[in-house]
Design a protein around this motif. Structure first.
Motif, PDB file in Angstrom:
ATOM      1  N   ILE A  85     106.074  26.950  38.474  1.00 53.00           N
ATOM      2  CA  ILE A  85     106.094  25.497  38.329  1.00 53.00           C
ATOM      3  C   ILE A  85     107.539  25.089  38.072  1.00 53.00           C
ATOM      4  O   ILE A  85     108.152  25.533  37.095  1.00 53.00           O
ATOM      5  CB  ILE A  85     105.197  25.053  37.166  1.00 53.00           C
ATOM      6  N   LEU A  86     108.090  24.256  38.954  1.00 57.00           N
ATOM      7  CA  LEU A  86     109.500  23.900  38.875  1.00 57.00           C
ATOM      8  C   LEU A  86     109.681  22.557  38.172  1.00 57.00           C
ATOM      9  O   LEU A  86     109.252  21.520  38.672  1.00 57.00           O
ATOM     10  CB  LEU A  86     110.119  23.825  40.270  1.00 57.00           C
ATOM     11  N   SER A  87     110.351  22.602  37.023  1.00 59.44           N
ATOM     12  CA  SER A  87     110.767  21.367  36.376  1.00 59.44           C
ATOM     13  C   SER A  87     112.001  20.808  37.070  1.00 59.44           C
ATOM     14  O   SER A  87     112.105  19.596  37.293  1.00 59.44           O
ATOM     15  CB  SER A  87     111.068  21.636  34.898  1.00 59.44           C
ATOM     16  N   SER A  88     112.925  21.697  37.442  1.00 57.33           N
ATOM     17  CA  SER A  88     114.186  21.282  38.074  1.00 57.33           C
ATOM     18  C   SER A  88     113.994  21.169  39.579  1.00 57.33           C
ATOM     19  O   SER A  88     114.688  21.821  40.368  1.00 57.33           O
ATOM     20  CB  SER A  88     115.288  22.283  37.719  1.00 57.33           C
ATOM     21  N   ILE A  89     113.057  20.318  39.988  1.00 55.75           N
ATOM     22  CA  ILE A  89     112.661  20.212  41.390  1.00 55.75           C
ATOM     23  C   ILE A  89     113.786  19.658  42.257  1.00 55.75           C
ATOM     24  O   ILE A  89     113.810  19.853  43.475  1.00 55.75           O
ATOM     25  CB  ILE A  89     111.385  19.337  41.505  1.00 55.75           C
ATOM     26  N   GLY A  90     114.766  19.003  41.622  1.00 60.72           N
ATOM     27  CA  GLY A  90     115.890  18.464  42.362  1.00 60.72           C
ATOM     28  C   GLY A  90     116.718  19.505  43.076  1.00 60.72           C
ATOM     29  O   GLY A  90     117.472  19.179  44.001  1.00 60.72           O
ATOM     30  N   VAL A  91     116.595  20.765  42.688  1.00 56.00           N
ATOM     31  CA  VAL A  91     117.337  21.830  43.360  1.00 56.00           C
ATOM     32  C   VAL A  91     116.954  21.911  44.835  1.00 56.00           C
ATOM     33  O   VAL A  91     117.720  22.419  45.656  1.00 56.00           O
ATOM     34  CB  VAL A  91     117.104  23.178  42.643  1.00 56.00           C
ATOM     35  N   LEU A  92     115.786  21.398  45.190  1.00 52.47           N
ATOM     36  CA  LEU A  92     115.339  21.441  46.583  1.00 52.47           C
ATOM     37  C   LEU A  92     116.104  20.468  47.470  1.00 52.47           C
ATOM     38  O   LEU A  92     115.913  20.466  48.691  1.00 52.47           O
ATOM     39  CB  LEU A  92     113.836  21.160  46.667  1.00 52.47           C
ATOM     40  N   ALA A 106     107.062  33.363  51.488  1.00 55.11           N
ATOM     41  CA  ALA A 106     106.432  34.068  52.607  1.00 55.11           C
ATOM     42  C   ALA A 106     106.444  35.580  52.382  1.00 55.11           C
ATOM     43  O   ALA A 106     105.494  36.277  52.759  1.00 55.11           O
ATOM     44  CB  ALA A 106     107.150  33.722  53.906  1.00 55.11           C
ATOM     45  N   GLN A 107     107.500  36.073  51.757  1.00 55.66           N
ATOM     46  CA  GLN A 107     107.624  37.515  51.537  1.00 55.66           C
ATOM     47  C   GLN A 107     106.661  38.020  50.474  1.00 55.66           C
ATOM     48  O   GLN A 107     106.063  39.089  50.618  1.00 55.66           O
ATOM     49  CB  GLN A 107     109.060  37.856  51.131  1.00 55.66           C
ATOM     50  N   GLY A 108     106.521  37.250  49.384  1.00 60.56           N
ATOM     51  CA  GLY A 108     105.748  37.770  48.261  1.00 60.56           C
ATOM     52  C   GLY A 108     104.463  37.058  47.953  1.00 60.56           C
ATOM     53  O   GLY A 108     103.602  37.588  47.236  1.00 60.56           O
ATOM     54  N   GLY A 109     104.305  35.835  48.413  1.00 56.14           N
ATOM     55  CA  GLY A 109     103.063  35.116  48.169  1.00 56.14           C
ATOM     56  C   GLY A 109     103.068  34.222  46.953  1.00 56.14           C
ATOM     57  O   GLY A 109     102.109  33.479  46.730  1.00 56.14           O
ATOM     58  N   GLY A 110     104.132  34.280  46.129  1.00 60.26           N
ATOM     59  CA  GLY A 110     104.224  33.327  45.031  1.00 60.26           C
ATOM     60  C   GLY A 110     104.484  31.943  45.574  1.00 60.26           C
ATOM     61  O   GLY A 110     105.058  31.783  46.652  1.00 60.26           O
ATOM     62  N   ARG A 111     104.067  30.918  44.838  1.00 60.93           N
ATOM     63  CA  ARG A 111     104.181  29.551  45.333  1.00 60.93           C
ATOM     64  C   ARG A 111     105.099  28.707  44.448  1.00 60.93           C
ATOM     65  O   ARG A 111     105.062  28.828  43.223  1.00 60.93           O
ATOM     66  CB  ARG A 111     102.810  28.879  45.374  1.00 60.93           C
ATOM     67  N   MET A 112     105.908  27.851  45.074  1.00 61.16           N
ATOM     68  CA  MET A 112     106.620  26.795  44.366  1.00 61.16           C
ATOM     69  C   MET A 112     105.628  25.688  44.088  1.00 61.16           C
ATOM     70  O   MET A 112     104.985  25.188  45.017  1.00 61.16           O
ATOM     71  CB  MET A 112     107.751  26.228  45.215  1.00 61.16           C
ATOM     72  N   LEU A 113     105.530  25.261  42.841  1.00 60.34           N
ATOM     73  CA  LEU A 113     104.562  24.231  42.478  1.00 60.34           C
ATOM     74  C   LEU A 113     105.275  23.005  41.914  1.00 60.34           C
ATOM     75  O   LEU A 113     106.179  23.123  41.082  1.00 60.34           O
ATOM     76  CB  LEU A 113     103.566  24.770  41.452  1.00 60.34           C
ATOM     77  N   LEU A 114     104.862  21.838  42.379  1.00 57.62           N
ATOM     78  CA  LEU A 114     105.424  20.570  41.940  1.00 57.62           C
ATOM     79  C   LEU A 114     104.545  19.970  40.852  1.00 57.62           C
ATOM     80  O   LEU A 114     103.379  19.645  41.102  1.00 57.62           O
ATOM     81  CB  LEU A 114     105.508  19.603  43.129  1.00 57.62           C
ATOM     82  N   PRO A 115     105.071  19.809  39.640  1.00 58.77           N
ATOM     83  CA  PRO A 115     104.281  19.185  38.570  1.00 58.77           C
ATOM     84  C   PRO A 115     104.477  17.681  38.556  1.00 58.77           C
ATOM     85  O   PRO A 115     105.433  17.153  39.127  1.00 58.77           O
ATOM     86  CB  PRO A 115     104.895  19.809  37.311  1.00 58.77           C
ATOM     87  N   ALA A 116     103.592  16.989  37.876  1.00 60.94           N
ATOM     88  CA  ALA A 116     103.778  15.555  37.707  1.00 60.94           C
ATOM     89  C   ALA A 116     104.945  15.266  36.771  1.00 60.94           C
ATOM     90  O   ALA A 116     105.545  14.207  36.826  1.00 60.94           O
ATOM     91  CB  ALA A 116     102.499  14.923  37.160  1.00 60.94           C
ATOM     92  N   GLY A 117     105.272  16.223  35.890  1.00 64.22           N
ATOM     93  CA  GLY A 117     106.350  15.992  34.946  1.00 64.22           C
ATOM     94  C   GLY A 117     106.022  14.831  34.041  1.00 64.22           C
ATOM     95  O   GLY A 117     104.905  14.694  33.553  1.00 64.22           O
TER      96      GLY A 117
END
Length: 276
Positions: A85-92, A106-117
């Motif tokens: 879960i990324l708090s610092s979503i601005g890095v994108l 894609a390599q590992g299957g972990g997901r970037m998740l966007l929280p409502a913050g």
């Protein structure tokens, strides 16, 4: 998420400490797998690199330490199959790095998740994007002292007695690039809606507010809405809403975050490889 799922943290600053305190208040300290902090820093169940956090086997990791922490650690966690879960979503806003994170997923299957913050209304924006959105604007109002230590000091005189000073107007990508510690929410709004290059952002120094006020406005074929969110500032960091840590924790405990790459209608990530 299963009730027994364990949580890792990246960062033990204002947000991280609030999350840890909340876990204690609700009697769920056992959920904490580890906290990743820089070498020389201390924290409960501290580790000092991504390998140490991976070894602690958290089911999900909450990042709350800034853009550089995302760059340093999150790709390894995604490649290890751990959701983040990324708090610092601005890095994108950095297209090259966002593509690197997409590769790591894609390599590992972990997901970037966007929280409502600290921003209510993102769910409505996600829904409206399916119906059709023509324009989105996010305005961030903060008292002058909350903008100290940011590039706003070079843009305006924060001691000016004017009630309000608009010192930035541009896209969410531009806001995140120019104000990386202050514009994470604008990128979240962009991802949830029409994309970070189409979302307009205003940053305002305002003597009319004592705490951060965020305003989301959207119009389209669905109609029109406006959300005003006055979230009290964290006592230890006036640049951060106190609600942010609780939102991140609830996303980890109860779900509710959005996989970034599945916000396909915003096209904010899927088109990054073609960004000039």
């Amino acid at each position: 998420m299963e009730k027994t799922a364990t949580i890792g943290l990246i960062g033990h600053g204002a947000i991280g400490m609030e999350i840890l305190s909340a876990l204690g208040r609700i009697g769920e300290e056992a959920r904490l797998a580890a906290i990743l902090v820089r070498p020389g820093r201390t924290a409960p169940r501290a580790v000092h690199d991504a390998a140490g956090l991976i070894a602690a086997q958290p089911d999900i990791v909450i990042e709350c330490a800034g853009h550089q922490a995302v760059r340093d650690h999150v790709p390894d966690l995604l490649r290890a199959g751990i959701d983040c879960i990324l708090s610092s979503i601005g890095v994108l806003a950095d297209a090259d790095f966002a593509a690197e994170l997409t590769d790591a997923q894609a390599q590992g299957g972990g997901r970037m998740l966007l929280p409502a913050g600290a921003i209510a209304g993102l769910d409505g924006l996600v829904a409206a994007s399916l119906a059709g959105i023509d324009q989105v604007r996010y305005t961030s109002y903060k008292p002058p002292h909350a903008w100290r230590g940011t590039p706003a000091e070079q843009a305006i005189d924060l001691d000016d007695p004017a009630e309000e000073q608009i010192f930035f107007e541009g896209t969410a990508r531009e806001a995140a690039s120019a104000y990386p510690k202050n514009a994470n929410v604008s990128v979240a709004v962009g991802l949830a809606g029409i994309g970070i290059d189409a979302t307009q952002v205003r940053l305002v120094s305002s003597r009319r507010v004592d705490d951060p006020l965020g305003v989301i406005e959207a119009e389209g074929t669905f109609g029109r809405f406006r959300f005003d969110i006055l979230a009290l500032a964290s006592p230890s960091n006036p640049k951060t809403s106190a609600l942010t840590g609780y939102s991140l924790l609830q996303c980890a405990r109860l779900g509710g975050a959005w996989p970034v790459t599945e916000l396909a209608w915003g096209k904010a990530i899927s088109q990054l490889r073609n960004w000039p």
